[in-house]
Enzyme design. Structure first.
Site, short mmCIF file in Angstrom:
data_model
loop_
_atom_site.label_atom_id
_atom_site.label_comp_id
_atom_site.label_asym_id
_atom_site.label_seq_id
_atom_site.Cartn_x
_atom_site.Cartn_y
_atom_site.Cartn_z
N GLU A 287 20.10 -59.87 -84.02
CA GLU A 287 19.08 -59.75 -85.07
C GLU A 287 19.61 -58.98 -86.27
OE1 GLU A 287 15.37 -58.24 -83.53
OE2 GLU A 287 14.92 -60.12 -82.52
N GLU A 379 15.36 -65.72 -78.52
CA GLU A 379 14.56 -64.59 -78.01
C GLU A 379 13.14 -64.70 -78.54
OE1 GLU A 379 16.23 -60.54 -78.39
OE2 GLU A 379 14.19 -59.90 -78.88
C1 IDC Z 1 13.67 -53.67 -77.03
C2 IDC Z 1 13.40 -53.41 -75.58
C3 IDC Z 1 13.14 -51.94 -75.36
C4 IDC Z 1 14.29 -51.14 -75.96
C5 IDC Z 1 14.49 -51.51 -77.41
C6 IDC Z 1 15.63 -50.79 -78.06
O1 IDC Z 1 12.34 -54.22 -75.13
O2 IDC Z 1 12.99 -51.65 -73.99
O3 IDC Z 1 14.00 -49.78 -75.85
O4 IDC Z 1 14.73 -52.90 -77.50
O5 IDC Z 1 16.82 -51.36 -77.83
C7 IDC Z 1 13.91 -57.37 -80.48
C8 IDC Z 1 15.26 -57.04 -79.99
C9 IDC Z 1 15.22 -56.45 -78.60
C10 IDC Z 1 14.00 -55.56 -78.42
C11 IDC Z 1 12.75 -56.43 -78.56
C12 IDC Z 1 11.43 -55.66 -78.33
O6 IDC Z 1 16.16 -58.14 -80.02
O7 IDC Z 1 16.42 -55.74 -78.39
O8 IDC Z 1 14.05 -55.02 -77.14
N1 IDC Z 1 12.76 -57.04 -79.86
O9 IDC Z 1 11.29 -54.64 -79.27
N2 IDC Z 1 13.61 -58.00 -81.60
C13 IDC Z 1 12.29 -58.04 -81.73
C14 IDC Z 1 11.71 -57.43 -80.63
#
Ligand code: IDC
Length: 461
Positions: A287, A379
Site C-alpha cells: 500500500e 487485500e
Molecule cells: C493491520 C493489522 C493490525 C496491525 C496493523 C499495523 O490488521 O493488526 O497492527 O496492520 O501493521 C491495511 C494494511 C494492513 C493493515 C490493515 C488493517 O495493508 O497491514 O493491517 N489495513 O488496518 N490497509 C488498510 C487496512
C-alpha cells in the site's frame, strides 16, 4: 508401506545407520515422513518434507534424514533449523512449529545437491524414533490432502494477464478467491499443515496471499529468514493446489522507494527460487501512501525487470496510490494510471478496500477502471480500515457481488486469529488444531468462507 519399511530397515542396516534408530524420546512412538521430490535437475533437487507425529504430543522435535551417501549435500532448508553431519541431515523444529500434537504435521522443505543417481533418503527418525512414510515424487497424496488434480492450480495452470483479465492456461478469464495471511512475523503459528488443509479443502480457496511485512519486525530484521518462510508457504500452497501471492507488505513508510534495494534483493531471490512453479504471483508493494503515482511507477519499473530476469512468465501486481485505492483516497483517480501505465507486460494493479470505510465512490472507481486496467483486490476487509470495528455486511456483499461480476480476484484480510474483527478465526484458534468447524470462525470468517467456498467453475477449454 510394508515394502517401504522393509526397505528402510535394510538400508539402515546396510548403511550402518542403526544409530538413527536409538531409543525413543517420545512416550508412545510413531511418526510418518512424506518426502516428495518436487523438482529435480542436473545434480540437484528440491523436496517437500511433511512430518506427521503419530505418537504423543511433542514439544520440540528433531527430524533426522539419512541420505544415500555423504556426497549428497543439504543446500538450503526451510521451516526448521537445518544442518548436516556426514550423510545425516537434521531439522529441528522452530518456536512456531516445535509443538506437534498427536496427528499434527509440520511441512518442511529442502534443496539438496547429489552426485549419485538417486537423491532420495533411505530412513527417517523423529526424536530418535524410526518413521514410516513415503519417499517418492509420485506417491499419491494423503487422503484428504488434495493432491493437485482438479485443484485451482491443477485446472488453471500458469496464469497470465489477457486484456484486463487474469487468464488461465486455456486463455480464459478466471477469478481467484482466497485469503491473506496476517503479518507472518506475528501470526506464523496460524500457517501450518492443518490450517492450510482447511483453507484448501474446507474453504475451497484458490489463493493464499503471504503478507510479508518489510518493517514492523518484518523482512528488514532477517532477510534470509523471511525469504525462507515465504518460500515455505509458497510450497505449502502449491502442495494443496493453491496459488500464492508473495506480498512485499510495505506500509510505513508509504514510499515504496524507501525499500527499493530490499525489494530488488528479495524479489531476485524468490523469483529465482520459484521460477519453475505455476502457482506464484508477485505483489511488489502492498500500500503505497503519501507518494505520487510517478514515484510508484518508477519503483515498479525497477523491480519488475528483476523479477522478469529470474521468473519471466509470472504475473506481477503493482500497488496503487493512496493505500492501493487507485488514488481515490488521495483525491485522485484511476486516470493517472491509465494516462501513465507501468511500462511492463503481464501486470495487474492492486485495489484494496475495507467495506465499512470504502463504499459507493470507491465501487464506482473500480467499475470504471475495470474496463481499462487489469485489477486484483489483493487485500480487503469486511470491517473498517483500522482492521477493527463492526463488520459491514451490506457493503461487503455489494463489493463481492461487484467483484464476482467483473471477475476480479480477491484475498480477504485475514486468515488469522488476531484479536480484531477482520480476522476470520476467533482468538486462540491457532493454538489448537481445528480450523474447519464453524465454531472457530468469527462473524467475518463465516461470511467470507460462505463466499469463497462456492464452486469456481473454472473454464477448461
Ligand atoms: C493491520 C493489522 C493490525 C496491525 C496493523 C499495523 O490488521 O493488526 O497492527 O496492520 O501493521 C491495511 C494494511 C494492513 C493493515 C490493515 C488493517 O495493508 O497491514 O493491517 N489495513 O488496518 N490497509 C488498510 C487496512
Amino acid at each position: 508401506m510394508k515394502r517401504l519399511l522393509a526397505l528402510l530397515a535394510t538400508c539402515a542396516t546396510i548403511l550402518g545407520l542403526t544409530a538413527l534408530f536409538s531409543p525413543p524420546a517420545m512416550a508412545a512412538t510413531g511418526c510418518k515422513v512424506d518426502f516428495t521430490v518436487t523438482s529435480q535437475w542436473q545434480g540437484g533437487f528440491q523436496a517437500g518434507v511433511k512430518v506427521t507425529n503419530l505418537g504423543d504430543s511433542v514439544n520440540g522435535w528433531t527430524l533426522k534424514i539419512a541420505l544415500p551417501d555423504a556426497g549428497q549435500k543439504l543446500v538450503q532448508g526451510w521451516n526448521a533449523t537445518w544442518s548436516q553431519s556426514g550423510s545425516t541431515v537434521s531439522a529441528v523444529g522452530l518456536d512456531w512449529n516445535r509443538t506437534l500434537a498427536t496427528g499434527a504435521a509440520a511441512d518442511l522443505g529442502m534443496v539438496g545437491s547429489f552426485t549419485g543417481a538417486n537423491p532420495k533418503p533411505t530412513a527417517f527418525t523423529l526424536n530418535g524414533v524410526a518413521c514410516t512414510g513415503t519417499v517418492d515424487g509420485t506417491t499419491p497424496p494423503d487422503p484428504g490432502g488434495g493432491g493437485t488434480t482438479g485443484t485451482p492450480v491443477g485446472v488453471n495452470g500458469q496464469l497470465h494477464v489477457c486484456g484486463v483479465n487474469l487468464c488461465n492456461q486455456y486463455n480464459r478469464p478466471v477469478q481467484l478467491r482466497g485469503m491473506s495471511t496476517h503479518g507472518i512475523q506475528w501470526f506464523s503459528k496460524c500457517y501450518n499443515g492443518a490450517s492450510l488443509d482447511a483453507l484448501a479443502n474446507n474453504w475451497k480457496a484458490d489463493l493464499l496471499r503471504v503478507a510479508m511485512y518489510v518493517q514492523e519486525s518484518g523482512y528488514e530484521t532477517d532477510p534470509a529468514g523471511f525469504t525462507s518462510r515465504v518460500n515455505g508457504l509458497v510450497d505449502m500452497a502449491e502442495a494443496r493446489g493453491m496459488y500464492a501471492i508473495i506480498d512485499f507488505h510495505t506500509l510505513t513508510p508509504g514510499d515504496p522507494n524507501f525499500n527499493l534495494d530490499r525489494a530488488k534483493t528479495f524479489f531476485a531471490s524468490v523469483a529465482a527460487r520459484n521460477a519453475g512453479k505455476k502457482n506464484v504471483i508477485y505483489e511488489i508493494a502492498n500500500e503505497p501512501n503519501g507518494v505520487s503515482w510517478a514515484a510508484i511507477k518508477s519503483y515498479a519499473e525497477q523491480v519488475i525487470p528483476v523479477i522478469r530476469a529470474n521468473d519471466p512468465d509470472a504475473v506481477v501486481i503493482v500497488g496503487t496510490r493512496g493505500w492501493s485505492s487507485l488514488g481515490v483516497s488521495d483525491g485522485s483517480s484511476e486516470s493517472e494510471i491509465i494516462n501513465s501505465p507501468v511500462n511492463a507486460t503481464n501486470i495487474m494493479y492492486a485495489f484494496h478496500f475495507y467495506a465499512a470505510s470504502h463504499k459507493d465512490n470507491y465501487r464506482a472507481a473500480v467499475s470504471r477502471a475495470a474496463s481499462r486496467l487489469p485489477l486484483f483486490v489483493t487485500e480487503f476487509g469486511t470491517v473498517s480500515a483500522t482492521g477493527g470495528g463492526s463488520m459491514d455486511r451490506a457493503s461487503t456483499t455489494a463489493w463481492l457481488d461487484l467483484l464476482d461480476q467483473l471477475k476480479i480476484g480477491y484475498a480477504n484480510w485475514t486468515y488469522s486469529d488476531a484479536n480484531e474483527s477482520s480476522a476470520a478465526f476467533r482468538p486462540g484458534t491457532c493454538d489448537g488444531s481445528d480450523y474447519s468447524s464453524s465454531g472457530v470462525l468469527t462473524e467475518s470468517g463465516t461470511l467470507i468462507k460462505s463466499r469463497i467456498s462456492t464452486s469456481d467453475n473454472f473454464p477448461t477449454s
